[in-house]
Scaffold this motif. Sequence first.
Motif, PDB file in Angstrom:
ATOM      1  N   PRO A 108       0.821  -1.221   0.000  1.00  0.00           N
ATOM      2  CA  PRO A 108       0.000   0.000   0.000  1.00  0.00           C
ATOM      3  C   PRO A 108       0.857   1.274   0.000  1.00  0.00           C
ATOM      4  O   PRO A 108       0.496   2.266  -0.640  1.00  0.00           O
ATOM      5  N   LYS A 109       1.996   1.231   0.677  1.00  0.00           N
ATOM      6  CA  LYS A 109       2.873   2.418   0.670  1.00  0.00           C
ATOM      7  C   LYS A 109       3.430   2.659  -0.730  1.00  0.00           C
ATOM      8  O   LYS A 109       3.572   3.800  -1.162  1.00  0.00           O
ATOM      9  N   MET A 110       3.767   1.590  -1.428  1.00  0.00           N
ATOM     10  CA  MET A 110       4.286   1.761  -2.786  1.00  0.00           C
ATOM     11  C   MET A 110       3.218   2.390  -3.680  1.00  0.00           C
ATOM     12  O   MET A 110       3.500   3.254  -4.501  1.00  0.00           O
ATOM     13  N   ILE A 111       1.971   1.923  -3.476  1.00  0.00           N
ATOM     14  CA  ILE A 111       0.865   2.466  -4.272  1.00  0.00           C
ATOM     15  C   ILE A 111       0.701   3.954  -3.979  1.00  0.00           C
ATOM     16  O   ILE A 111       0.625   4.786  -4.887  1.00  0.00           O
ATOM     17  N   LYS A 112       0.722   4.270  -2.698  1.00  0.00           N
ATOM     18  CA  LYS A 112       0.522   5.656  -2.271  1.00  0.00           C
ATOM     19  C   LYS A 112       1.608   6.566  -2.853  1.00  0.00           C
ATOM     20  O   LYS A 112       1.312   7.599  -3.462  1.00  0.00           O
ATOM     21  N   TYR A 113       2.869   6.167  -2.691  1.00  0.00           N
ATOM     22  CA  TYR A 113       3.947   7.059  -3.127  1.00  0.00           C
ATOM     23  C   TYR A 113       4.095   7.082  -4.643  1.00  0.00           C
ATOM     24  O   TYR A 113       4.536   8.084  -5.203  1.00  0.00           O
ATOM     25  N   LYS A 120       4.179  10.592  -6.552  1.00  0.00           N
ATOM     26  CA  LYS A 120       5.376  10.983  -7.300  1.00  0.00           C
ATOM     27  C   LYS A 120       5.151  11.062  -8.801  1.00  0.00           C
ATOM     28  O   LYS A 120       5.887  11.756  -9.502  1.00  0.00           O
ATOM     29  N   SER A 121       4.169  10.309  -9.303  1.00  0.00           N
ATOM     30  CA  SER A 121       4.020  10.262 -10.757  1.00  0.00           C
ATOM     31  C   SER A 121       3.128  11.368 -11.280  1.00  0.00           C
ATOM     32  O   SER A 121       2.891  11.474 -12.463  1.00  0.00           O
ATOM     33  N   LYS A 122       2.611  12.152 -10.371  1.00  0.00           N
ATOM     34  CA  LYS A 122       1.724  13.244 -10.798  1.00  0.00           C
ATOM     35  C   LYS A 122       2.454  14.261 -11.664  1.00  0.00           C
ATOM     36  O   LYS A 122       3.629  14.511 -11.464  1.00  0.00           O
ATOM     37  N   ASN A 169      14.381   7.092 -12.946  1.00  0.00           N
ATOM     38  CA  ASN A 169      15.195   6.261 -13.839  1.00  0.00           C
ATOM     39  C   ASN A 169      14.385   5.625 -14.967  1.00  0.00           C
ATOM     40  O   ASN A 169      14.884   4.756 -15.669  1.00  0.00           O
ATOM     41  N   HIS A 170      13.125   6.046 -15.085  1.00  0.00           N
ATOM     42  CA  HIS A 170      12.216   5.528 -16.111  1.00  0.00           C
ATOM     43  C   HIS A 170      12.045   4.018 -16.046  1.00  0.00           C
ATOM     44  O   HIS A 170      11.812   3.371 -17.062  1.00  0.00           O
ATOM     45  N   ILE A 171      12.215   3.442 -14.885  1.00  0.00           N
ATOM     46  CA  ILE A 171      11.964   2.001 -14.762  1.00  0.00           C
ATOM     47  C   ILE A 171      10.462   1.771 -14.655  1.00  0.00           C
ATOM     48  O   ILE A 171       9.929   0.822 -15.203  1.00  0.00           O
ATOM     49  N   ILE A 172       9.790   2.667 -13.981  1.00  0.00           N
ATOM     50  CA  ILE A 172       8.327   2.638 -14.029  1.00  0.00           C
ATOM     51  C   ILE A 172       7.823   4.027 -14.396  1.00  0.00           C
ATOM     52  O   ILE A 172       8.553   5.008 -14.314  1.00  0.00           O
ATOM     53  N   GLY A 173       6.547   4.059 -14.780  1.00  0.00           N
ATOM     54  CA  GLY A 173       5.913   5.330 -15.092  1.00  0.00           C
ATOM     55  C   GLY A 173       6.063   5.702 -16.558  1.00  0.00           C
ATOM     56  O   GLY A 173       6.632   4.980 -17.345  1.00  0.00           O
TER      57      GLY A 173
END
Lengths: 339, 290
Positions: free
Chosen positions: A328-333, A337-339, B286-290
């Motif tokens: 869940p923390k990975m999902i949250k961050y 961060k990807s915004k 690092n463009h590994i994800i996203g």
Amino acid sequence: MNNIFVYCEIDEGAVADVSLELLSKGKKLATELNCKLEAIVIGSKLDNIEKSLYPYGVDIVHKADDTRLYPYTTLPHCSIITRIFKEEKPQIALFGATSIGRDLAPRIASSLRCGLTADCTNLVIGEYTENKTGKEYKDLLYQIRPAFGGSIIATIVNPETRPQLATVREGVMKNEIFSNSYKGEVRNIKVASYLKDSDFIVKIIDRQIEAKKINIKSAPIIVAGGYGMGSKSGFNKLFELASLIGGEVGASRAAVDAGFAEHERQIGQTGVTVRPKLYIAAGISGAVQHRAGMDQSAQIISISNDPKAPINSIADYVIIGDVNDIIPKMIKYYKEKSK
Amino acid sequence: MGLRIIVLAKQVPDTRNVGKDAMKEDGTVNRGALPAIFNPEDLNALEQALRLKEKYAGTEVILLTMGPTRASEIIREALYRGADKGYLLTDRKFAGSDTLATSYAISLAIKKLAPYDLVISGRQAIDGDTAQVGPQTAEKLEIGQVTYAEEILGIENNKITIKRRLERGIEVVSSPLPLLVTVHGSAPACRTRNSKLFMKYKHSKTVTELQEATEDYIKLQKDRPYLTIEELSAADINVDSEMVGLSGSPTKVKKIENVVLAHKESKILSDQDKDIENLMKELIDNHIIG
Ligand SMILES: Cc1cc2nc3c(=O)[nH]c(=O)nc-3n(C[C@H](O)[C@H](O)[C@H](O)COP(=O)(O)OP(=O)(O)OC[C@H]3O[C@@H](n4cnc5c(N)ncnc54)[C@H](O)[C@@H]3O)c2cc1C
């Protein structure tokens, strides 16, 4: 003469992925051995099938097209291939280690009295000296495979018999186009003269084959869960993370056996072999049989509550803790961060 | 309609659960320490044969195994579960046989035991996982093969109907007899020992085992011939010695390596928010994800 042959399986009207992988590897071996690459395609309604094979660097496509040849049954395919091998004398012939390849190749090997190695995970050209006689062989095919439940890796050779036969696991060879403009030729096989009535004693009465649903093999990111996920609902979090970061969900055998995930998602020696750019192993200890299917991944993240889990030693990142907490923390961050 | 069914089975080291006591200090497997068991899928095969025996009166189930003397253990195990007879194919000459040489020897033994309607074996043995001996034996017997059977549905007018388990579904096929069938692990598990049969057969021994037995034993076997497990040697089945053992095996083992764990320098992170946050940022950057 002396060329490399690949038996191409037909799946849903197209050449199966595993066969394309074998053609890719076959081309490399053919280049190294300075010989041609030939494909055998047996089935029904195979118009233009060669077009999907030429880009892999195939020089000759042997095509047997007849309504009786699809779906696959053992004996007619065996009769056709055995005769082609007798006439063309390949040095190497490769089959997918699938339910078809592993049914067909042993029968061919027995009929030609040739050595066959099952379920190879690597093929290399090399030399060999016979211990007893001291006789030296050059340019043999090293057929490399796990044995003894995956605890050892064996290198097998067939010094004397030809073709050198091997079935190869799906997913271990990379699917790589050789040249989009490559052109080979087709040899149409006069099917009737290759077959006898007794080749058709086994009749298919019913067939219920599901279309391929999950394709974890080609996923660039895999979020795999193990027994440590604890439950099927634990896996829901993995699906959420996977869909968010553009990946697929994989599983260990213990997780599949426990009913957390479908068998199609199983990664490892008795499952799929994958090589994604990112592999996240959540609650997986990393038994040899599991690592055999994923250790070629470009980046590995292990999430485990056991700092000593074997998977950790092949991971780029190790997160020590409880999966139910960390996912869940990975999902949250990721969302932040990807915004 | 009584059938004559030959079940092929192998005694194998249990490679499925390589426990700590089976590990040597250098991390390799000590094969001698693994228990010898009835190959799991061969038990599924035996069960299919026993079901046919129940369904078709007069059916005879014969277990054939190739291996060293102690492989008689699985013959007894089969007798306890309902097999009628067992043969141990055993000879020093067979040592080192690959699948081609093995199927040659087995096919000759089957010919010796002919006539037969069905040969049933497991799909593969867990020590080699090749799945080759079944199809190769069928080829040598010049009979058809149906692999990965999950259920033998029935036999009528000399025609057998079989459900097969494939990667993504099932297939139902029919074939005239005789036929060789290999059975998939998804088939029903084998029944357990029957206590009456256990009492009946627990003193059964092979001819070699009898040589070391006491007088009482030898007398017992004389009175009850069903207690003798027959052995077949290379000579009994007229093998060409060049075609078994190492000389009859086209595949040679060049090298055996223990699987060693590759070692990477890993970054160790905690489950604290800061660590996870940094990790996700790094992966995105690092463009590994996203
Ligand atoms: C012939 C053969 C073929 C096989 N083929 C395959 C195959 O193809 N694929 C495969 O995967 N296996 C295969 N296996 C099985 C393999 O040996 C292992 O048993 C299996 O991979 C173990 O799965 P696992 O790691 O999920 O479970 P476990 O070994 O039980 O590991 C679970 C891990 O999760 C950790 N954990 C538990 N709870 C938590 C938590 N809350 N948070 C974080 N971590 C936690 C534990 O510390 C442990 O490290 C095969 C075995 C044999 C003999």
